[in-house]
Design a protein around this motif. Structure first.
Motif, mmCIF file in Angstrom:
data_model
loop_
_atom_site.group_PDB
_atom_site.id
_atom_site.type_symbol
_atom_site.label_atom_id
_atom_site.label_comp_id
_atom_site.label_asym_id
_atom_site.label_seq_id
_atom_site.Cartn_x
_atom_site.Cartn_y
_atom_site.Cartn_z
ATOM 1 N N ILE B 156 0.844 -1.328 -0.065
ATOM 2 C CA ILE B 156 0.081 -0.101 0.022
ATOM 3 C C ILE B 156 0.852 1.244 -0.037
ATOM 4 O O ILE B 156 0.807 2.200 -0.723
ATOM 5 N N SER B 157 2.091 1.423 1.056
ATOM 6 C CA SER B 157 2.868 2.562 0.931
ATOM 7 C C SER B 157 3.495 2.680 -0.304
ATOM 8 O O SER B 157 3.779 3.670 -0.823
ATOM 9 N N ARG B 158 4.090 1.537 -0.652
ATOM 10 C CA ARG B 158 4.773 1.509 -2.072
ATOM 11 C C ARG B 158 3.984 2.255 -3.152
ATOM 12 O O ARG B 158 4.383 2.748 -3.896
ATOM 13 N N LEU B 159 2.715 1.724 -3.166
ATOM 14 C CA LEU B 159 1.982 2.058 -4.485
ATOM 15 C C LEU B 159 1.244 3.368 -4.073
ATOM 16 O O LEU B 159 1.085 4.250 -4.990
ATOM 17 N N SER B 160 1.346 3.967 -3.081
ATOM 18 C CA SER B 160 0.813 5.371 -2.628
ATOM 19 C C SER B 160 1.974 6.371 -2.879
ATOM 20 O O SER B 160 1.875 7.501 -2.590
ATOM 21 N N GLY B 161 3.198 5.861 -2.905
ATOM 22 C CA GLY B 161 4.460 6.840 -2.875
ATOM 23 C C GLY B 161 4.568 7.493 -3.951
ATOM 24 O O GLY B 161 5.188 8.610 -4.086
ATOM 25 N N GLY B 162 4.027 7.134 -5.133
ATOM 26 C CA GLY B 162 4.135 7.808 -6.243
ATOM 27 C C GLY B 162 3.211 8.938 -6.490
ATOM 28 O O GLY B 162 3.061 10.091 -5.782
ATOM 29 N N LEU B 163 2.181 8.953 -7.350
ATOM 30 C CA LEU B 163 1.091 9.640 -7.524
ATOM 31 C C LEU B 163 -0.269 8.785 -7.578
ATOM 32 O O LEU B 163 -0.315 7.927 -8.433
ATOM 33 N N VAL B 164 -1.367 8.871 -6.792
ATOM 34 C CA VAL B 164 -2.679 8.328 -6.855
ATOM 35 C C VAL B 164 -3.637 9.363 -7.441
ATOM 36 O O VAL B 164 -4.061 10.368 -6.742
ATOM 37 N N VAL B 165 -4.181 9.207 -8.388
ATOM 38 C CA VAL B 165 -5.074 9.989 -8.947
ATOM 39 C C VAL B 165 -6.407 9.247 -9.418
ATOM 40 O O VAL B 165 -6.345 7.873 -9.652
ATOM 41 N N ASP B 166 -7.526 9.951 -9.415
ATOM 42 C CA ASP B 166 -8.679 9.054 -9.850
ATOM 43 C C ASP B 166 -9.534 9.911 -11.212
ATOM 44 O O ASP B 166 -9.029 10.877 -11.281
ATOM 45 N N ILE B 167 -10.141 9.058 -11.779
ATOM 46 C CA ILE B 167 -10.996 9.570 -12.882
ATOM 47 C C ILE B 167 -12.540 9.625 -12.137
ATOM 48 O O ILE B 167 -12.814 8.434 -11.778
ATOM 49 N N GLY B 168 -13.091 10.546 -12.355
ATOM 50 C CA GLY B 168 -14.568 10.732 -11.867
ATOM 51 C C GLY B 168 -15.158 10.326 -12.969
ATOM 52 O O GLY B 168 -15.006 10.295 -14.205
ATOM 53 N N VAL B 169 -16.593 10.594 -12.594
ATOM 54 C CA VAL B 169 -17.826 10.454 -13.888
ATOM 55 C C VAL B 169 -17.740 11.806 -14.559
ATOM 56 O O VAL B 169 -17.696 12.792 -13.907
ATOM 57 N N PRO B 170 -17.640 11.567 -15.820
ATOM 58 C CA PRO B 170 -17.582 12.821 -16.682
ATOM 59 C C PRO B 170 -18.915 13.737 -16.279
ATOM 60 O O PRO B 170 -19.963 13.330 -16.231
ATOM 61 N N ASP B 171 -18.786 15.084 -16.444
ATOM 62 C CA ASP B 171 -19.843 16.068 -16.210
ATOM 63 C C ASP B 171 -20.521 16.214 -17.685
ATOM 64 O O ASP B 171 -20.160 15.400 -18.523
ATOM 65 N N TYR B 172 -21.584 16.830 -17.692
ATOM 66 C CA TYR B 172 -22.430 16.997 -18.826
ATOM 67 C C TYR B 172 -21.725 17.443 -19.976
ATOM 68 O O TYR B 172 -21.877 16.970 -21.223
ATOM 69 N N GLU B 173 -20.930 18.528 -19.877
ATOM 70 C CA GLU B 173 -20.251 19.116 -21.215
ATOM 71 C C GLU B 173 -19.135 17.776 -21.414
ATOM 72 O O GLU B 173 -19.099 17.515 -22.629
ATOM 73 N N THR B 174 -18.563 17.180 -20.738
ATOM 74 C CA THR B 174 -17.696 16.045 -21.179
ATOM 75 C C THR B 174 -18.565 14.946 -21.976
ATOM 76 O O THR B 174 -18.029 14.380 -23.054
ATOM 77 N N ARG B 175 -19.622 14.650 -21.252
ATOM 78 C CA ARG B 175 -20.586 13.551 -22.003
ATOM 79 C C ARG B 175 -20.877 13.922 -23.498
ATOM 80 O O ARG B 175 -21.043 13.265 -24.136
ATOM 81 N N VAL B 176 -21.319 15.254 -23.500
ATOM 82 C CA VAL B 176 -21.631 15.716 -24.706
ATOM 83 C C VAL B 176 -20.461 15.418 -25.691
ATOM 84 O O VAL B 176 -20.412 15.151 -26.990
ATOM 85 N N ALA B 177 -19.157 16.008 -25.310
ATOM 86 C CA ALA B 177 -18.192 15.841 -26.182
ATOM 87 C C ALA B 177 -17.798 14.442 -26.643
ATOM 88 O O ALA B 177 -17.492 14.278 -27.599
ATOM 89 N N ILE B 178 -18.022 13.458 -25.694
ATOM 90 C CA ILE B 178 -17.754 12.217 -25.941
ATOM 91 C C ILE B 178 -18.729 11.620 -27.028
ATOM 92 O O ILE B 178 -18.481 11.119 -27.980
ATOM 93 N N LEU B 179 -20.028 12.053 -26.733
ATOM 94 C CA LEU B 179 -21.123 11.443 -27.719
ATOM 95 C C LEU B 179 -20.985 12.042 -29.067
ATOM 96 O O LEU B 179 -20.844 11.232 -29.973
ATOM 97 N N ARG B 180 -20.299 13.025 -29.178
ATOM 98 C CA ARG B 180 -20.096 14.045 -30.407
ATOM 99 C C ARG B 180 -18.937 13.085 -31.265
ATOM 100 O O ARG B 180 -18.874 12.709 -32.331
#
Lengths: 199, 384
Positions: B156-180
């Motif tokens: 756990i400490s080894r994996l957290s030692g670099g950078l831990v980032v998450d990807i959230g649920v896309p917002d409305y604008e991003t969803r439109v862009a993805i669909l387009r």
């Protein structure tokens, strides 16, 4: 002044907005204040006269949260631009990690800009700091005014930016270029911190 | 053993929005500076939000930046399977060597490490080896490292030692862009407002959004009639209330800088800059620790002390826990300086060694008679 505390895991940077009177330094801070989520910003301290001229200084702390395990905080200050508040300017400038020079783009304000830039240099020297070693960016504010009243970014670069520091055209009232400027100075400051701790 | 990178999964085809900007920026940075920027990079998100796409995009970008690099992408299950096959064939060491020589290792679905103690220690060893050799490792999971059940603390400490980032649920604008973008890729055109209607129905992830788009594409192809926003709602079973006010949301005012997201974008950029600096500091501290440990010093952090320091002090030896309400009745002890702490540690250590000149505290009244070197050995030497 800048603090990198490895034990407490904290990074704190002081950024000062400098420039002639009425160039829009406080407006920059107000715009940033409006865009930062409540949880991330401290109380904005602004000491102004009745006509909204900065009397002493403005102060806005921003908490950027945990970045790579470090609690990162930015403290944004403005100085009073008017000529007769030089002692306050010098005081606020003390220990600054980075300076944003907010220039007024109006053609008739060019002399004030130059004077303020010289004042910045001499005030830094009073603290024993060479302006060439301080992270500095230029912001050419009020670019939204009619073309005939203002100088373009290129003209202002020629007139003011003889050190070739990063420069940004801005319209602080509507927020154009405000965060770009802050981003520019933050990168310079953090790079200098990293280089400083390496030495 | 490893899966080839899917050619479509690159940064060019990844739609960036507020929810994934940080992860994408980190991914790009890692691809440009493998092994130096964030190592390991750990990306987590719910299912169908683009982990695998991003992971493969890192691989593509790293390959593009430096074609000579060896890049491996594989899921954790593939890795486990390969490991078992190698062990069965008596080739365990060859397996380890093979992965230790990869320049950029991309491991997908790390959450399946649960209840696999042996694989956990294997991954720990591999991560350590790759980091030491300056090679990059990027991992993805559906949850952050501390939430993966039954995961070794060291890992756990080894994996957290670099950078831990998450990807959230896309917002409305991003969803439109993805669909387009997806409908453009397929060469399908929809009536105005259709894609906005689909984007307004908050799907849990991008995969479900793609499913909805597929249904509309199929419907349009079969019926040879263009889908209107109303038919789209009917096909997807959306209630009329779920339809968004597309025009209002998409036009934030022309020429105006982008809303609340501005701070988010700023934060993402600062995070990258700070991350680079911190990584460099960490590397230097680790290097220094290894050097001093090699010379026999102990380099652990000093224990926290409850006595607060004066507010004027800049650096402090105490821990952040000092402010915790910790037994106010405890007897205040004089605060040890860094020097005295190191000295007492050294003395304690030397007491354990028998025959050491400084071993133990001398009891009062039993003074050891002083003998100089000359008085001890002098007569014998003289007699020779």
């Amino acid at each position: 002044m800048s603090l990198v505390n490895f034990t407490m895991r904290e990074i704190t940077c002081k950024i000062v907005y400098y420039g002639p009177g009425r160039s829009g330094k406080t407006t920059n801070l107000h715009y940033i204040y409006g865009r930062v989520p409540d949880a991330r910003r401290g109380r904005m301290v602004s000491l102004a006269t009745q006509t909204d001229r900065t009397l002493f200084f403005d102060f806005l702390p921003i908490d950027l949260g945990q970045i790579s395990g470090f609690t990162t905080r930015f403290q944004l200050y403005t100085v009073p631009g008017q000529v007769y508040y030089n002692a306050t300017r010098r005081l606020v400038l003390q220990g600054a990690d980075g300076v944003v020079f907010v220039a007024d783009s109006q053609a008739r304000q060019l002399d004030e800009n130059l004077e303020s830039l010289q004042n910045l240099q001499s005030n830094l020297l009073e603290h024993g700091v060479d302006i060439r070693t301080v992270p500095l960016v230029m912001q050419y504010n009020k670019q939204d005014l009619p073309r005939e009243l203002i100088l373009s970014g290129a003209d202002l670069d020629d007139a003011l930016n003889f050190r070739g520091v990063p420069s940004f055209s801005a319209d602080a009232l509507h927020g154009q270029g405000v965060f770009e400027t802050l981003k520019g100075i933050s990168e310079l400051v953090l790079k200098k911190l990293a280089a400083g701790s390496a030495a | 053993m490893t899966t080839a990178l899917h050619p479509k999964y690159s940064f060019d085809t990844f739609v960036v929005g507020a929810a994934n900007r940080l992860a994408v920026t980190a991914g790009r940075t890692v691809a440009e500076n493998p092994g130096t920027a964030y190592n390991p990079l750990f990306i987590y998100s719910g299912s169908g939000l683009g982990k695998t796409h991003l992971l493969m995009a890192v691989g593509h970008a790293a390959k593009k930046a430096a074609p000579a690099l060896s890049i491996e992408y594989l899921t954790l299950d593939e890795w486990v399977e390969a490991f078992h096959a190698a062990i069965a064939a008596g080739q365990g060491d060859a397996f380890r060597r093979r992965f230790q020589n990869v320049d950029v290792l991309l491991v997908d679905d790390v959450q399946f490490l649960t209840n696999r103690k042996e694989m956990q220690s294997e991954l720990l060893r591999l991560t350590e080896a790759l980091q030491t050799a300056g090679r990059q490792i990027v991992l993805t999971s559906d949850r952050p490292p501390p939430q993966i059940a039954d995961l070794d603390e060291r890992l756990i400490s080894r994996l957290s030692g670099g950078l831990v980032v998450d990807i959230g649920v896309p917002d409305y604008e991003t969803r439109v862009a993805i669909l387009r973008r997806k409908s453009e890729e397929r060469g399908v055109r929809f009536d105005p407002g259709v894609l906005e209607t689909v984007a307004g129905a908050e799907f849990a992830n991008v995969r479900e959004l793609m499913g909805a788009l597929n249904r509309l594409v199929a419907f349009q192809a079969v019926n040879e009639a263009s889908v209107t926003p109303e038919t789209a709602k009917r096909i997807l079973g959306l209630s009329p209330a779920a339809a968004p006010v597309a025009a209002a949301a998409s036009s934030g005012g022309p020429g105006r800088p982008g809303g609340a997201d501005e701070f988010g974008a700023f934060l993402a950029d600062v995070t990258v800059t700070v991350g680079k600096a911190v990584e460099a500091w960490r590397a230097r501290v680790t290097e220094a620790m290894l050097r001093w440990e090699g010379e026999g010093y102990r380099t652990q952090r000093l224990p926290p002390r409850s006595t607060p320091r004066s507010p004027s002090s800049r650096t402090t030896w105490s821990d952040s826990r000092r402010s915790s309400p910790k037994s106010p009745s405890s007897i205040p002890r004089p605060r040890a300086t860094a020097y005295s702490a190191i000295r007492s540690a050294w003395v304690k250590r030397s007491r354990r060694r028998p025959g050491c000149a400084r071993a133990g505290r001398r009891r009062p009244g039993r003074r050891r008679p002083f003998r100089s070197w000359r008085s001890r050995w002098g007569p014998r030497m003289r007699s020779r």
